[in-house]
Scaffold this active site. Sequence first.
Site, PDB file in Angstrom:
ATOM      1  N   ASP A   1       0.816  -1.215   0.000  1.00  0.00           N
ATOM      2  CA  ASP A   1       0.000   0.000   0.000  1.00  0.00           C
ATOM      3  C   ASP A   1       0.856   1.275   0.000  1.00  0.00           C
ATOM      4  OD1 ASP A   1      -2.314   1.436   0.047  1.00  0.00           O
ATOM      5  OD2 ASP A   1      -2.837   1.003   2.126  1.00  0.00           O
TER       6      ASP A   1
ATOM      7  N   GLU B   1      -3.429  -0.262  -7.986  1.00  0.00           N
ATOM      8  CA  GLU B   1      -4.360   0.805  -7.595  1.00  0.00           C
ATOM      9  C   GLU B   1      -3.584   2.117  -7.627  1.00  0.00           C
ATOM     10  OE1 GLU B   1      -7.270   0.310  -4.465  1.00  0.00           O
ATOM     11  OE2 GLU B   1      -6.467   2.066  -3.420  1.00  0.00           O
TER      12      GLU B   1
END
Length: 522
Positions: free
Chosen positions: A186, A300
């Site tokens: 992330d 993402e």
Amino acid sequence: MGDRKRVKAMDRSTPQAGHRMGLTENTPAALLTLNSLDVRSNSAVSVEDTEVGLVGSDQNVAVLAPSKSRVLSGFEGESSAAGGSTLLLGPMNATNLNALRDLLPWLRPRPLGTRTSAGFGDRLGLATPGHVMALRAAGGGLAPIFAQQSIREMERTGRSPKEVLDEATWGVFAEGWQEGFGADADHLKTAEDIDTCVAAGYGFFTFDPGEYVDDGAEASGASALRTALEDLPWQDLEVLPADLKRRYLDRAFEADGHEIRFDNLSLARAAVKYGAAVARVVRLYRHLQAAMGERDFEVEVSVDETESPTTHAQHIYIATELRRLGVRWVSLAPRYVGRFEKGVDYMGDVAGFEEDIEVHAAIARTVSPNGPYKLSLHSGSDKFSIYPAFVRQTRGLAHLKTAGTSYLEALRTVAALDPDLFREIYDFSRGRYEEDRSSYHVSASLERAVKREDVPNEELSALLERFDEREILHVTFGSVLKEARFRDRLLGLLREHPDHYAADLEKHFLRHLEPFANGGSR
Ligand SMILES: [Zn+2]
């Protein structure tokens, strides 16, 4: 829960457990001690002629296989053989986890595509069983990401990307979750971060080009924007400034009934605000592509940790430019309207949020020529008031990202089991708050938060429901976990009472997941 398993479970409650593990009446007495092994029932599986499970309070891996089986050679531990079978008991270490991954393919992260999904960041490495329980209780249809940690959080908790992934995977094994899961590296900001996470086995990569987003563009006038536009990394963007106008002006972008147009000013603003960020993402993406080679991966793109909301036109600019430059992504996290503070509900007008996200969702569904992508909700912990609108407008093309709330649930467990430890942590967190808050979006005030002396034991867990106290506890996790006196006691307590912690997590996460289950009303 047991009925969800596709393979036979070893049931520790039946006297036939030894028999089920492959032993027969003729097995020598020495091996019948298997009967006394305390197998964690959800972990137990059999694949062809091999059975594995987690046993004992110190959580050994048990492997029972024909003595000639090659499977056994991948594991390390103490083995005993009888009647043609070998029982091996080994530690929960990297070697044994890799052997389990070879045997049980669902222990490797896999791509989740555009299924409705939820990410469960876990700063302690012990939360996955509770996450699995919540997911099962929510009723399905949700694809989980069990390993998810930003580099910043890994630094704060002193864990490597590999440790984060391995600990989540042990949780998957312990709970017998066979439906697959993703592993999200992330908020990646550099090529080095990417390399570390690729090597650790991640398959989902969230790029954060936030440092390259020019928030100042929102307030800039025409002439300042003109100058800033010239300074964009045009070479990296592989296009001429004049091309930009040709592609965006004098046309309408259709997004599922919404029409979005650019004028000179809004185009310049979009390009100045996000142009360098687009170039940054392209650079990271190409680095990742080279690093992954033939392997599958998902990306993402997130700009959520920036100051000003992403307008619909800016969303179109980002998506159009990334696509032109060859980037493929499965989800995007714009900066939405309103305030997303850590670990507390949405702050803003819920109806306004829904209006805004309606168009973002339409763009994500239709503007991209290569298919729809999900909208991702970062800082998604505890945003209960907007989940229904988010799921409704995205029609389930949604990813929910949570992280810190699992740590707060650990503190709830601590408040119930060891009030003194909770008090000490709270006191320490108060002392750390002013410094630790700097890298987070929070507005809690020490003045409003109670002092620890003011709270009787039975009301300690109620502090977790109070805005200021909750945020103070949330953002100070790194400082708390750096103190061995807290870390060791906290982890020790959770390891001693895994069911208590899992139950707290299940209850809390059910509230998160129910609105998302089965894609909402889709
Ligand atoms: Zn984020």
